[in-house]
Design an enzyme around this catalytic site. Sequence first.
Site, PDB file in Angstrom:
ATOM      1  N   CYS A  52      -2.414   9.095   4.094  1.00 44.26           N
ATOM      2  CA  CYS A  52      -2.620   8.759   2.580  1.00 44.26           C
ATOM      3  C   CYS A  52      -3.394   9.294   1.798  1.00 44.26           C
ATOM      4  CB  CYS A  52      -2.068   7.434   2.471  1.00 44.26           C
ATOM      5  SG  CYS A  52      -3.560   6.565   3.145  1.00 44.26           S
TER       6      CYS A  52
ATOM      7  N   GLU B  64       0.953  -1.233  -0.045  1.00 44.10           N
ATOM      8  CA  GLU B  64      -0.109  -0.036  -0.058  1.00 44.10           C
ATOM      9  C   GLU B  64       0.881   1.122   0.110  1.00 44.10           C
ATOM     10  OE1 GLU B  64      -3.027  -0.620  -0.539  1.00 44.10           O
ATOM     11  OE2 GLU B  64      -3.475  -2.706   0.359  1.00 44.10           O
TER      12      GLU B  64
HETATM   13  P1  NAD Z   1       8.319   5.315   4.527  1.00 41.32           P
HETATM   14  O1  NAD Z   1       8.142   4.484   3.087  1.00 41.32           O
HETATM   15  O2  NAD Z   1       9.177   6.108   4.620  1.00 41.32           O
HETATM   16  O3  NAD Z   1       8.210   4.101   5.597  1.00 41.32           O
HETATM   17  C1  NAD Z   1       7.583   3.258   5.798  1.00 41.32           C
HETATM   18  C2  NAD Z   1       8.057   2.077   6.410  1.00 41.32           C
HETATM   19  O4  NAD Z   1       9.043   1.363   5.560  1.00 41.32           O
HETATM   20  C3  NAD Z   1       8.809   2.433   7.705  1.00 41.32           C
HETATM   21  O5  NAD Z   1       8.675   1.431   8.622  1.00 41.32           O
HETATM   22  C4  NAD Z   1      10.453   2.312   7.339  1.00 41.32           C
HETATM   23  O6  NAD Z   1      11.257   2.130   8.251  1.00 41.32           O
HETATM   24  C5  NAD Z   1      10.158   1.193   6.357  1.00 41.32           C
HETATM   25  N1  NAD Z   1      11.367   1.142   5.244  1.00 41.32           N
HETATM   26  C6  NAD Z   1      12.159   2.317   4.737  1.00 41.32           C
HETATM   27  N2  NAD Z   1      12.915   1.818   3.896  1.00 41.32           N
HETATM   28  C7  NAD Z   1      12.739   0.397   3.744  1.00 41.32           C
HETATM   29  C8  NAD Z   1      13.291  -0.513   2.853  1.00 41.32           C
HETATM   30  N3  NAD Z   1      14.246  -0.347   1.890  1.00 41.32           N
HETATM   31  N4  NAD Z   1      12.827  -2.077   2.918  1.00 41.32           N
HETATM   32  C9  NAD Z   1      11.776  -2.248   3.801  1.00 41.32           C
HETATM   33  N5  NAD Z   1      11.293  -1.377   4.694  1.00 41.32           N
HETATM   34  C10 NAD Z   1      11.520   0.037   4.592  1.00 41.32           C
HETATM   35  O7  NAD Z   1       6.902   6.001   4.767  1.00 41.32           O
HETATM   36  P2  NAD Z   1       6.529   7.301   5.866  1.00 41.32           P
HETATM   37  O8  NAD Z   1       7.071   8.428   5.782  1.00 41.32           O
HETATM   38  O9  NAD Z   1       6.567   6.294   7.246  1.00 41.32           O
HETATM   39  O10 NAD Z   1       4.996   6.959   5.599  1.00 41.32           O
HETATM   40  C11 NAD Z   1       4.254   8.041   4.694  1.00 41.32           C
HETATM   41  C12 NAD Z   1       3.852   7.370   3.755  1.00 41.32           C
HETATM   42  O11 NAD Z   1       3.086   6.311   3.728  1.00 41.32           O
HETATM   43  C13 NAD Z   1       3.186   8.280   2.744  1.00 41.32           C
HETATM   44  O12 NAD Z   1       3.899   8.066   1.463  1.00 41.32           O
HETATM   45  C14 NAD Z   1       1.738   7.822   2.759  1.00 41.32           C
HETATM   46  O13 NAD Z   1       0.718   8.105   1.497  1.00 41.32           O
HETATM   47  C15 NAD Z   1       1.987   6.446   2.712  1.00 41.32           C
HETATM   48  N6  NAD Z   1       0.872   5.796   3.247  1.00 41.32           N
HETATM   49  C16 NAD Z   1      -0.116   5.028   2.509  1.00 41.32           C
HETATM   50  C17 NAD Z   1      -1.257   4.269   3.094  1.00 41.32           C
HETATM   51  C18 NAD Z   1      -2.171   3.453   2.302  1.00 41.32           C
HETATM   52  O14 NAD Z   1      -2.676   2.768   2.886  1.00 41.32           O
HETATM   53  N7  NAD Z   1      -1.721   3.592   1.022  1.00 41.32           N
HETATM   54  C19 NAD Z   1      -1.461   4.490   4.382  1.00 41.32           C
HETATM   55  C20 NAD Z   1      -0.598   5.382   5.187  1.00 41.32           C
HETATM   56  C21 NAD Z   1       0.678   6.037   4.692  1.00 41.32           C
END
Ligand code: NAD
Length: 486
Positions: free
Chosen positions: A278, A244
Site C-alpha cells: 500500500c 485503511e
Molecule cells: P480489496 O478492496 O479488493 O479487498 C479487500 C478485502 O475486502 C477482501 O477481503 C475482499 O474480499 C473484501 N471486500 C471486497 N468487497 C467488499 C465489500 N463490498 N464489503 C466488504 N468486504 C469486501 O483490496 P485488495 O485488492 O485485496 O488489496 C489491495 C488494496 O489494499 C490496495 O488498494 C492497497 O493499497 C490496499 N491496502 C491498504 C493498506 C493500508 O494499510 N492502508 C495495506 C495493505 C493494502
Amino acid sequence: MEMYIGGKFCGAENGETIGITDPATMQEIGRMPMASVADVDRAVSAADAAFEGWRKMPAHDRALVMQEMARKLNAHKQTYAALLTAEQGDTLSTHLHDEIEFCISTIDFYAQLSREEIGSVVPPNTSHTFNFVLKEPYGPTACIVPFNYPFLLLFWKIAPALAAGNTIVIKPSERTPLATLQLAKDVFDHFPPGVVNVISGTGATGQALVGHPRIRIISFTGSTKVGEKIIRDSVGTGKNLIIEMGGKDATVVADDIDLDQAVSSVLASSFWNAGQVCTSTERVYVQRAVYDAFLKKMIAGAERLKLGDGRDETTDIGPLCDNATILKVEEHIADAVAKGAVVRTGGKRRKGLPSTQYFEPTILTGVSDDMLCVQDETFGPVVFVEPYDTMEDAIALVNSSRFGLGAILLSMNPIYIKQFFEDVKAGTIWINDPLPDTMGGPFGGMKCSGYCNSRELGRQGLEQYLETKHVHWDFAPDRLHERTSF
Ligand code: NAD
C-alpha cells in the site's frame, strides 16, 4: 480447507468452494469454502455469544491466551511462510521475517499493553462524587483483510481487537485465504469457542459480514473503492469503522543525497512485493540537477533485479498475485503511453517463466496529470520518475494526489527534512529509510487513504477497539436536594 465457527471446523452450508492458485505456477494449491449469508450469520452469532465471557475475562488472563497464540505462530512460522509464498507470491524470506515475525511481536505488544490501563479518573464536580472513564470493548468485530500481506494486516487488527476484549470474525482475501484458514487449526484453537471465527469468501461475503446488524466494529484494510463503499453503507448503523485504504506514495530525491543510496531506496520501495504494497513508491520526484544521473542508475538497477519464484532464494521480485492485478498494471501503462509517456524499462510480462504472472519492473517518464498512473493507485511494479526544482515544488507534487498514506524523503539537509515532515499530508513520513513499520508508531492514511484518523499499531491501534464510557458516581445521593428542587 475449512472455516472455523464457534470452535468447530466446517464447510460452507451449501458446500460451495473456490480453487486457489499459486501465482508462480498457476497450479491449484487448495480450495476455500464460499461462505453464504447463513454462514456469516452463524459466525457473527458465535462471536456475539462468546463476547460476554471474553470481555469479562481479566485482562491478565486474556493476555496469557494471546501470548499462547504468539508462541504457536512462532512454532509454525516456517510452514506459514511457505504457505503464504505459495498463495501470495512474495519471497519466503519476506513472509518469514518482515511479515510473520512482526505479527508475533504485534501480539506480544498488545497483550502487554492491554494489561496497563482501562481508563482514567477525572476530577469530580463535588466532594461526594467519583468520576471515572472506562474503556471497554465494543463486541463482535469484522476483520477484513486484503491479499498483499495476508498475516501482517490481519494481526495488526486481531491482536488489538482481542486484547481489548472484542470477539472477532475474520474474512481473508479470496485470493489468499489458505494460510489464514490454517491458523484456526494451529494457532487459534485454544481460544474459548466463538472468540475467534474464520470464514472465507469473496466481496459478497465481506459485504454480508459488514452489514450484519450484530457486528459492532468494521476493521477493513483494502482498496479505496471498497473502503468508501463500506463507509457509505455504514451510515446510520452505529458501527465503529477502522478503515485503511489505498495509496499513491511518492519518494522525493534531493540533490544532496548519495545517488547510489537513493537508487537502492527507490528500487526497494517501488518493487518490494512486486509493487503490491500500500505504501509502494509509485511516484519519484528528483531534483533537476541530479535527475539524469539518478534515472540512468535507476534503470540499470531495475534491469538487474531478478524475477522468479518466491521460493528461490535468489529471487528479488515474485509473481503478481492474480491476473486482475496485472490487467490493471497493463491498463495504466497503455493509458500512459497513449497519452505521451515513455517506458524507460520494463512495461510487459516476462516470458519464459512458469506462469504469466511475472511483470518486469517498469519505469515511466514524461507523465501528465490526465494519466491513470498519476491519478490512481497502480499496485504493481510500475513507477514514474519526474524532475522538480525546489523543495516547495516537490512538496506540492507530493500533495497533489488525493491519497495520503505515506511519503519518503531522501536528503541529509535539515531544512528540507523539516519542510517535508511539516508540509506533506501523509500518515507516515520516512526520511532516508524506505517503509519500515515500527510497533509503537501508528500507521494509517490521511485524505482518501484513511477515514476519521483510523490508525493501526501503537497505543492508538488499541484505542480504536475500545469505546469510551464516563461514570459519574454520587456516593451521598441524599444531598440531591442541595442543588435541585426535585
Ligand atoms: P480489496 O478492496 O479488493 O479487498 C479487500 C478485502 O475486502 C477482501 O477481503 C475482499 O474480499 C473484501 N471486500 C471486497 N468487497 C467488499 C465489500 N463490498 N464489503 C466488504 N468486504 C469486501 O483490496 P485488495 O485488492 O485485496 O488489496 C489491495 C488494496 O489494499 C490496495 O488498494 C492497497 O493499497 C490496499 N491496502 C491498504 C493498506 C493500508 O494499510 N492502508 C495495506 C495493505 C493494502
